[in-house]
Design an enzyme around this catalytic site. Structure first.
Site, PDB file in Angstrom:
ATOM      1  N   HIS A  37     132.017  58.440 -48.629  1.00  0.00           N
ATOM      2  CA  HIS A  37     133.082  59.034 -47.803  1.00  0.00           C
ATOM      3  C   HIS A  37     134.445  58.425 -48.095  1.00  0.00           C
ATOM      4  O   HIS A  37     135.454  58.934 -47.618  1.00  0.00           O
ATOM      5  CB  HIS A  37     132.746  58.859 -46.318  1.00  0.00           C
ATOM      6  CG  HIS A  37     131.554  59.673 -45.875  1.00  0.00           C
ATOM      7  ND1 HIS A  37     131.649  60.776 -45.082  1.00  0.00           N
ATOM      8  CD2 HIS A  37     130.230  59.548 -46.166  1.00  0.00           C
ATOM      9  CE1 HIS A  37     130.443  61.296 -44.877  1.00  0.00           C
ATOM     10  NE2 HIS A  37     129.565  60.551 -45.528  1.00  0.00           N
ATOM     11  N   ASP A  60     143.114  57.059 -48.917  1.00  0.00           N
ATOM     12  CA  ASP A  60     142.234  57.633 -47.906  1.00  0.00           C
ATOM     13  C   ASP A  60     141.258  58.577 -48.597  1.00  0.00           C
ATOM     14  O   ASP A  60     141.695  59.442 -49.372  1.00  0.00           O
ATOM     15  CB  ASP A  60     143.091  58.437 -46.911  1.00  0.00           C
ATOM     16  CG  ASP A  60     142.551  58.424 -45.503  1.00  0.00           C
ATOM     17  OD1 ASP A  60     141.328  58.333 -45.353  1.00  0.00           O
ATOM     18  OD2 ASP A  60     143.352  58.523 -44.555  1.00  0.00           O
TER      19      ASP A  60
HETATM   20  O1  F6P Z   1     135.517  56.485 -43.536  1.00  0.00           O
HETATM   21  C1  F6P Z   1     134.511  55.558 -43.599  1.00  0.00           C
HETATM   22  C2  F6P Z   1     133.968  55.162 -42.249  1.00  0.00           C
HETATM   23  O2  F6P Z   1     132.829  54.355 -42.395  1.00  0.00           O
HETATM   24  C3  F6P Z   1     133.608  56.371 -41.399  1.00  0.00           C
HETATM   25  O3  F6P Z   1     132.353  56.875 -41.697  1.00  0.00           O
HETATM   26  C4  F6P Z   1     133.759  55.829 -40.019  1.00  0.00           C
HETATM   27  O4  F6P Z   1     134.059  56.806 -39.094  1.00  0.00           O
HETATM   28  C5  F6P Z   1     134.914  54.856 -40.143  1.00  0.00           C
HETATM   29  O5  F6P Z   1     134.922  54.448 -41.496  1.00  0.00           O
HETATM   30  C6  F6P Z   1     134.823  53.690 -39.181  1.00  0.00           C
HETATM   31  O6  F6P Z   1     133.774  52.902 -39.551  1.00  0.00           O
HETATM   32  P1  F6P Z   1     133.114  51.728 -38.701  1.00  0.00           P
HETATM   33  O7  F6P Z   1     133.651  51.805 -37.306  1.00  0.00           O
HETATM   34  O8  F6P Z   1     131.648  52.007 -38.760  1.00  0.00           O
HETATM   35  O9  F6P Z   1     133.485  50.468 -39.386  1.00  0.00           O
END
Ligand code: F6P
Length: 475
Positions: free
Chosen positions: A165, A380
């Site tokens: 992602h 991003d």
């Molecule tokens: O964009 C990567 C990501 O892992 C998303 O899947 C998630 O919404 C965001 O970053 C926040 O991640 P976390 O709170 O699990 O560290």
């Protein structure tokens, strides 16, 4: 070792939030968290008897498997040390900055790597235990890059997809990682690797050649057999830009209560001429300081007036125990204070800073209340906020200022594209967006809305899964 599920999603987090106390039944303790990934995968999960494997979000032993909102959920537990070393350490203080072009310096610590290996193995074993013979397993994101390889070692019969992602960095940056070969080999346990942008897939293919000595042909990587019993495999890497449930945001934005709330928000701000909005996790990749500096200079120069122009800055709390995030929060708060001190009047500060998370209804109301959406990420993977703003603007008004360093910039051609490091360029784009004529706004917004509604999250999941089905497959 085989389970009974034909479709297995593996992600670092479960798609639920904890709302109740220990000792209550799971349906009361947990509520589904409305993320795009769940929305897209729920129908597939229901049809294919699916299960979701993830971490429930706090340290401690894993709760027993449970069901919420018709989904089967299997937890992977992390100890407090593993939260520190795997989640805050290797995932978010090594990989996150490295994969976002070293905006903050990545830290390379061997005990963090050891924890990453241990936790990835736990996820792989959990997946192996749930997958039925010949099942499809979809592994998600940078926290779990070793899972495809580890899972394939245990279960040669399953079809494995992996989607990243976040960006995949250029080779000169990726090469800094002491464990670069292991990461590439771990990923190559999958049959299909999905990335947000073509450039991410190209960066990965180069890493396969340089870090692991593999040969590639177009989007295919030839993976030599690991042992005598296995054959040469071909793994495909391609771009599958992720999206949102656009129709759900559209429905929210047309709700009477949400529209009224948007009016109340503008009213509470003193009916300004221009409302600018930024919505991010408080993360150094998001360019929040660049945005504040541009806004501040526009006020200094009188190109935006205060009162008259207001910036709402929603910066939701994130990874608060990681040092770089703490430092950023301090700097953002000092900068907001300085701008408000310099340009504010009693009762009308130019920046409304909100270090909070909001439900989707409130987000939709904010999107409706904003004339200009500011997305200024320095790097991003996609940026779904940009797409959410567009999905909510059903009267085709409003303007989007969008960093060219987001995945969304490849798709949202109606945005004012900016290089957020170029503060003069950013300022010009903000002024152009704030003074856009209604016909130009309509033309730009219409093109962006078409894209977001056509390429929604269901389309994304369906195209990834169709490509996974066609991938060369378990060898
Ligand atoms: O964009 C990567 C990501 O892992 C998303 O899947 C998630 O919404 C965001 O970053 C926040 O991640 P976390 O709170 O699990 O560290």
């Amino acid at each position: 070792m085989a389970g009974g599920h034909d479709f297995v999603v593996v992600a670092s987090r479960l798609p639920v939030d904890r709302v109740g106390e220990d000792g209550q039944p799971p349906e009361v303790q947990w509520r589904p968290s409305p993320g795009g990934l769940v929305t897209a995968l729920e129908p597939v999960m229901a049809e294919a008897n699916g299960v979701w494997i993830g971490w429930p979000g706090s340290a401690g032993p894993a709760p027993e498997p449970f069901g919420v909102g018709g989904m089967h959920l299997v937890s992977v537990g992390l100890s407090a040390d593993e939260v520190r070393d795997f989640y805050e350490g290797f995932s978010n203080a090594t990989l996150w900055p490295l994969y976002h072009d070293v905006i903050a310096p990545p830290m390379f610590r061997r005990p963090w790597w050891d924890a990453y290996v241990t936790v990835n193995r736990r996820f792989a074993e959990a997946a192996a235990g749930q997958a039925a013979p010949g099942a499809t397993v979809w592994v998600n994101d940078y926290q779990l890059q070793l899972v495809p390889g580890m899972l394939r070692e245990i279960r040669r019969d399953v079809r494995i997809g992996f989607f990243n992602h976040i960006p995949f960095p250029g080779y000169e940056i990726f090469a800094q990682l002491p464990w670069r070969r292991q990461i590439v080999e771990g990923l190559l346990g999958a049959d299909l690797l999905g990335f947000q942008r073509h450039s991410d897939a190209a960066n990965f293919l180069l890493a396969c050649r340089r870090a692991a000595g593999m040969t590639t042909r177009g989007s295919l990587v030839r993976v030599p057999p690991r042992d005598a019993g296995a054959g040469t495999r071909e793994v495909r890497a391609g771009a599958f830009p992720v999206s949102i449930d656009a129709a759900a945001f559209g429905r929210l934005a047309s709700r009477e209560d949400v529209r009224k709330r948007a009016t109340v928000i503008r009213n509470a701000l003193g009916e300004p001429e221009v409302v600018l909005l930024g919505v991010d996790r408080l993360d150094y990749t998001k360019g929040i300081l660049h945005r504040l500096h541009a806004f501040s200079e526009l006020l200094d120069e009188g190109r935006l007036r205060s009162p008259g122009s207001v910036l709402i800055l929603v910066a939701s709390p994130s990874r608060e125990r990681v040092e770089q995030y703490r430092l950023l929060r301090d700097e953002v708060e000092v900068t907001v204070g300085r701008i408000n001190g310099q340009h504010g009047e009693l009762g009308s500060p130019p920046v409304h800073y909100l270090h909070q998370s909001y439900p989707r209804e409130e987000m939709a109301a904010l999107y409706l209340a904003a004339d200009v959406m500011l997305v200024t990420s320095l790097r991003d993977g996609m940026n779904l906020v940009a797409k959410e703003y567009v999905a909510c603007r059903d009267d085709e008004s409003g303007a989007l200022v969008l960093s060219e360093f987001t995945g969304a910039a490849d798709e949202l051609v109606g945005a004012f594209l900016v290089n957020p490091h170029d503060i003069e360029g950013l300022k010009d784009a903000i002024v152009r967006a704030a003074t856009i004529s209604p016909p130009e706004a309509r033309r730009r917004m219409r093109a962006m809305r078409r894209r977001v509604y056509d390429n929604d999250v269901a389309h994304w999941a369906a195209s990834f899964l169709a490509a996974l089905k066609q991938a060369p497959g378990p060898g």
